[in-house]
Motif scaffolding. Structure first.
Motif, PDB file in Angstrom:
ATOM      1  N   ALA A  59       0.840  -1.202   0.000  1.00  0.00           N
ATOM      2  CA  ALA A  59       0.000   0.000   0.000  1.00  0.00           C
ATOM      3  C   ALA A  59       0.873   1.250   0.000  1.00  0.00           C
ATOM      4  CB  ALA A  59      -0.937  -0.015   1.205  1.00  0.00           C
ATOM      5  N   ALA A  60       1.955   1.231   0.774  1.00  0.00           N
ATOM      6  CA  ALA A  60       2.882   2.371   0.778  1.00  0.00           C
ATOM      7  C   ALA A  60       3.563   2.509  -0.576  1.00  0.00           C
ATOM      8  CB  ALA A  60       3.917   2.199   1.895  1.00  0.00           C
ATOM      9  N   GLY A  61       3.868   1.394  -1.218  1.00  0.00           N
ATOM     10  CA  GLY A  61       4.464   1.423  -2.561  1.00  0.00           C
ATOM     11  C   GLY A  61       3.517   2.055  -3.569  1.00  0.00           C
ATOM     12  N   ALA A  62       2.225   1.785  -3.436  1.00  0.00           N
ATOM     13  CA  ALA A  62       1.238   2.397  -4.329  1.00  0.00           C
ATOM     14  C   ALA A  62       1.228   3.915  -4.160  1.00  0.00           C
ATOM     15  CB  ALA A  62      -0.145   1.816  -4.063  1.00  0.00           C
ATOM     16  N   VAL A  63       1.364   4.373  -2.931  1.00  0.00           N
ATOM     17  CA  VAL A  63       1.435   5.821  -2.681  1.00  0.00           C
ATOM     18  C   VAL A  63       2.700   6.387  -3.326  1.00  0.00           C
ATOM     19  CG1 VAL A  63       1.645   7.616  -0.911  1.00  0.00           C
ATOM     20  CG2 VAL A  63       0.102   5.692  -0.550  1.00  0.00           C
ATOM     21  N   LEU A  64       3.806   5.687  -3.195  1.00  0.00           N
ATOM     22  CA  LEU A  64       5.063   6.145  -3.777  1.00  0.00           C
ATOM     23  C   LEU A  64       4.968   6.255  -5.297  1.00  0.00           C
ATOM     24  CD1 LEU A  64       8.075   6.880  -3.468  1.00  0.00           C
ATOM     25  CD2 LEU A  64       8.569   4.432  -3.654  1.00  0.00           C
ATOM     26  N   VAL A  65       4.435   5.229  -5.934  1.00  0.00           N
ATOM     27  CA  VAL A  65       4.312   5.234  -7.392  1.00  0.00           C
ATOM     28  C   VAL A  65       3.390   6.370  -7.842  1.00  0.00           C
ATOM     29  CG1 VAL A  65       3.404   3.926  -9.361  1.00  0.00           C
ATOM     30  CG2 VAL A  65       4.850   2.796  -7.665  1.00  0.00           C
ATOM     31  N   THR A  66       2.284   6.559  -7.137  1.00  0.00           N
ATOM     32  CA  THR A  66       1.355   7.635  -7.488  1.00  0.00           C
ATOM     33  C   THR A  66       1.999   8.999  -7.273  1.00  0.00           C
ATOM     34  OG1 THR A  66      -0.439   6.175  -6.764  1.00  0.00           O
ATOM     35  CG2 THR A  66      -0.991   8.473  -7.145  1.00  0.00           C
ATOM     36  N   SER A  67       2.787   9.136  -6.227  1.00  0.00           N
ATOM     37  CA  SER A  67       3.481  10.398  -5.975  1.00  0.00           C
ATOM     38  C   SER A  67       4.504  10.696  -7.068  1.00  0.00           C
ATOM     39  CB  SER A  67       4.172  10.360  -4.610  1.00  0.00           C
ATOM     40  OG  SER A  67       3.221  10.202  -3.588  1.00  0.00           O
TER      41      SER A  67
END
Length: 97
Positions: free
Chosen positions: A68-76
């Motif tokens: 889930a944190a990786g998804a935030v990183l990719v979106t950022s």
């Protein structure tokens, strides 16, 4: 979450200052809201994992939180790329005038 909200609001404020076109506005709004939505989903996953594991470490819970944190990183990163593509030429143009 607070940082993403602050950066998103800053991007919107800069968009007003630079007088973006409608298409540029749509890309900026898309990028900002995608980051906010994914951050909210990340927070939900973290809270559900904590609730289910009763805040004890569990390897699957760690994987869920990391993904889930990786998804935030990719979106950022997507939002940063959109911002650079739209803002950098306009900022360079301001300094070259």
């Amino acid at each position: 979450m607070r940082k993403h909200v602050a950066f998103g609001l800053m991007a919107i404020f800069v968009s007003f200052l630079l007088g973006l076109s409608l298409l540029e506005w749509l890309w900026i709004i898309l990028a900002v809201f995608l980051v906010w939505i994914v951050e909210i989903i990340n927070t939900v996953f973290e809270n559900v994992v904590d609730m289910v594991t009763e805040c004890h470490f569990h390897p699957i819970g760690k994987k869920i939180k990391d993904m889930a944190a990786g998804a935030v990183l990719v979106t950022s990163v997507f939002a940063i790329i959109v911002g650079m593509v739209i803002f950098l030429p306009k900022i360079v143009e301001l300094f070259l005038k």
